[in-house]
Scaffold this active site. Structure first.
Site, PDB file in Angstrom:
ATOM      1  N   GLY A 173       0.777  -1.239   0.000  1.00 35.29           N
ATOM      2  CA  GLY A 173       0.000   0.000   0.000  1.00 35.29           C
ATOM      3  C   GLY A 173       0.805   1.285   0.000  1.00 35.29           C
ATOM      4  O   GLY A 173       0.327   2.323   0.458  1.00 35.29           O
TER       5      GLY A 173
ATOM      6  N   MET B 116      -4.573  -6.500  -6.760  1.00 43.16           N
ATOM      7  CA  MET B 116      -4.164  -7.594  -7.638  1.00 43.16           C
ATOM      8  C   MET B 116      -5.329  -8.509  -8.023  1.00 43.16           C
ATOM      9  O   MET B 116      -5.282  -9.725  -7.846  1.00 43.16           O
ATOM     10  CB  MET B 116      -3.063  -8.424  -6.955  1.00 43.16           C
ATOM     11  CG  MET B 116      -1.842  -7.612  -6.574  1.00 43.16           C
ATOM     12  SD  MET B 116      -1.061  -6.831  -7.998  1.00 43.16           S
ATOM     13  CE  MET B 116      -0.226  -8.250  -8.673  1.00 43.16           C
TER      14      MET B 116
ATOM     15  N   ASN C 285      -5.966   3.556 -12.198  1.00 46.33           N
ATOM     16  CA  ASN C 285      -4.999   2.524 -11.816  1.00 46.33           C
ATOM     17  C   ASN C 285      -3.594   3.073 -12.018  1.00 46.33           C
ATOM     18  O   ASN C 285      -3.377   3.938 -12.866  1.00 46.33           O
ATOM     19  CB  ASN C 285      -5.187   1.272 -12.689  1.00 46.33           C
ATOM     20  CG  ASN C 285      -4.245   0.146 -12.303  1.00 46.33           C
ATOM     21  OD1 ASN C 285      -4.051  -0.133 -11.108  1.00 46.33           O
ATOM     22  ND2 ASN C 285      -3.639  -0.503 -13.283  1.00 46.33           N
TER      23      ASN C 285
ATOM     24  N   HIS D 131       0.211   1.696 -12.961  1.00 46.79           N
ATOM     25  CA  HIS D 131       0.887   0.504 -13.497  1.00 46.79           C
ATOM     26  C   HIS D 131       2.376   0.796 -13.662  1.00 46.79           C
ATOM     27  O   HIS D 131       2.749   1.855 -14.189  1.00 46.79           O
ATOM     28  CB  HIS D 131       0.259   0.120 -14.846  1.00 46.79           C
ATOM     29  CG  HIS D 131       0.877  -1.119 -15.405  1.00 46.79           C
ATOM     30  ND1 HIS D 131       0.570  -2.379 -14.920  1.00 46.79           N
ATOM     31  CD2 HIS D 131       1.817  -1.305 -16.367  1.00 46.79           C
ATOM     32  CE1 HIS D 131       1.287  -3.275 -15.578  1.00 46.79           C
ATOM     33  NE2 HIS D 131       2.046  -2.647 -16.462  1.00 46.79           N
TER      34      HIS D 131
ATOM     35  N   GLN E 261       8.701   7.318  -8.432  1.00 44.66           N
ATOM     36  CA  GLN E 261       7.945   8.146  -9.382  1.00 44.66           C
ATOM     37  C   GLN E 261       6.443   7.876  -9.316  1.00 44.66           C
ATOM     38  O   GLN E 261       5.628   8.769  -9.516  1.00 44.66           O
ATOM     39  CB  GLN E 261       8.461   7.918 -10.813  1.00 44.66           C
ATOM     40  CG  GLN E 261       9.921   8.292 -11.008  1.00 44.66           C
ATOM     41  CD  GLN E 261      10.222   9.704 -10.537  1.00 44.66           C
ATOM     42  OE1 GLN E 261       9.459  10.630 -10.766  1.00 44.66           O
ATOM     43  NE2 GLN E 261      11.355   9.867  -9.852  1.00 44.66           N
ATOM     44  N   GLU E 262       6.083   6.620  -9.022  1.00 47.80           N
ATOM     45  CA  GLU E 262       4.652   6.302  -8.840  1.00 47.80           C
ATOM     46  C   GLU E 262       4.072   7.202  -7.756  1.00 47.80           C
ATOM     47  O   GLU E 262       2.951   7.714  -7.874  1.00 47.80           O
ATOM     48  CB  GLU E 262       4.478   4.831  -8.449  1.00 47.80           C
ATOM     49  CG  GLU E 262       4.879   3.855  -9.540  1.00 47.80           C
ATOM     50  CD  GLU E 262       4.639   2.403  -9.142  1.00 47.80           C
ATOM     51  OE1 GLU E 262       3.689   2.133  -8.405  1.00 47.80           O
ATOM     52  OE2 GLU E 262       5.423   1.536  -9.583  1.00 47.80           O
TER      53      GLU E 262
HETATM   54  C1  GRF Z   1       3.017  -0.824  -7.650  1.00 46.83           C
HETATM   55  O1  GRF Z   1       4.223  -1.025  -8.342  1.00 46.83           O
HETATM   56  C2  GRF Z   1       1.901  -0.538  -8.619  1.00 46.83           C
HETATM   57  O2  GRF Z   1       2.329   0.154  -9.748  1.00 46.83           O
HETATM   58  C3  GRF Z   1       1.471  -1.925  -9.006  1.00 46.83           C
HETATM   59  O3  GRF Z   1       1.574  -2.687  -7.831  1.00 46.83           O
HETATM   60  C4  GRF Z   1       2.533  -2.095  -6.967  1.00 46.83           C
HETATM   61  C5  GRF Z   1       1.837  -1.806  -5.678  1.00 46.83           C
HETATM   62  O4  GRF Z   1       2.702  -1.297  -4.699  1.00 46.83           O
HETATM   63  N1  GRF Z   1       0.163  -1.873  -9.589  1.00 46.83           N
HETATM   64  P1  GRF Z   1       2.089  -0.634  -3.392  1.00 46.83           P
HETATM   65  O5  GRF Z   1       1.164  -1.677  -2.761  1.00 46.83           O
HETATM   66  O6  GRF Z   1       1.369   0.604  -3.777  1.00 46.83           O
HETATM   67  O7  GRF Z   1       3.265  -0.358  -2.494  1.00 46.83           O
END
Ligand code: GRF
Length: 203
Positions: free
Chosen positions: A10, A82, A99, A101, A165-166
């Site tokens: 998370g 997931m 979402n 990715h 970066q996410e």
């Molecule tokens: C992230 O890399 C996201 O892009 C992918 O799953 C991972 C989740 O990581 N969909 P987190 O649970 O947000 O730390």
């Protein structure tokens, strides 16, 4: 307000919360998702919708949607959730389901994106926030962050750099949505005010 769906650690959900976004609830399909602990520590309502308890995907998605709708969110954000969602679920949240990715879509949908990117020898990699459509890891792209792959880089190092970066682009995208700045036309997303939809990461 938004509801965030997680399955694991998370960290993206945490980035959304720490950016000050109004997270109404965090829902996980796994009781042992690490991110639930963080949400509870912030007094954010949490729920577990365990897919194992349902006879079909449709039944699970229906229960999940009921749990989401209790909070009446404008936006639903998948953050490491997931589960493949049914077309019915995706249609219910049409144009308000985001979402994140870990690749530069449309390259490398699916799992193991970093190892696959390295195996393909790409020089540029990154992450994408997109609206969810019925097809896995597809849909109108809101924002991408790109970074140069380092010679000899290993998947874990690349994954960590992309994850940083996410945490930058997901809060930005969610804020744009909640501020009504996103316009989707012919499957292409534009941001009112022309804020940059590309981050070129230096590290
Ligand atoms: C992230 O890399 C996201 O892009 C992918 O799953 C991972 C989740 O990581 N969909 P987190 O649970 O947000 O730390």
């Amino acid at each position: 307000m938004l509801v965030v769906l997680i399955s694991g650690r998370g960290s993206n959900m945490q980035a959304l919360v720490e950016a000050g976004l109004p997270v109404a609830a965090v829902i996980s399909n796994r009781a042992d998702a690490g991110g639930l602990e963080f949400a509870r520590s912030r007094r954010i309502p949490t729920a577990v919708a365990d897919h194992a308890g349902f006879a079909s995907r449709e039944a699970f998605d229906e229960a999940l949607a009921r749990e989401i709708d209790r909070h009446r969110p404008r936006l639903v954000a998948l953050a490491g959730f997931m589960r493949v969602l049914t077309p019915g679920f995706v249609a219910r949240y049409h144009n308000r389901l985001l979402n994140i990715h870990p690749s530069l879509l449309p390259a490398f949908p699916g799992l193991d994106t970093h190892a696959r990117a390295l195996a393909a020898g790409v020089k540029l990699h990154g992450c994408t926030v997109h609206f969810v459509t019925a097809e896995l890891d597809s849909g109108p792209i809101v924002i991408q962050a790109a970074l140069g792959v380092r010679p000899g880089e290993q998947p874990a190092e690349l994954a960590a750099r992309v994850l940083r970066q996410e945490h930058v682009i997901y809060p930005r995208a969610a804020r744009w949505f909640l501020e009504d700045k996103l316009v989707i036309q012919d499957a292409v997303v534009r941001v009112k005010g022309d804020d940059a939809q590309l981050v070129l990461a230096a590290d």
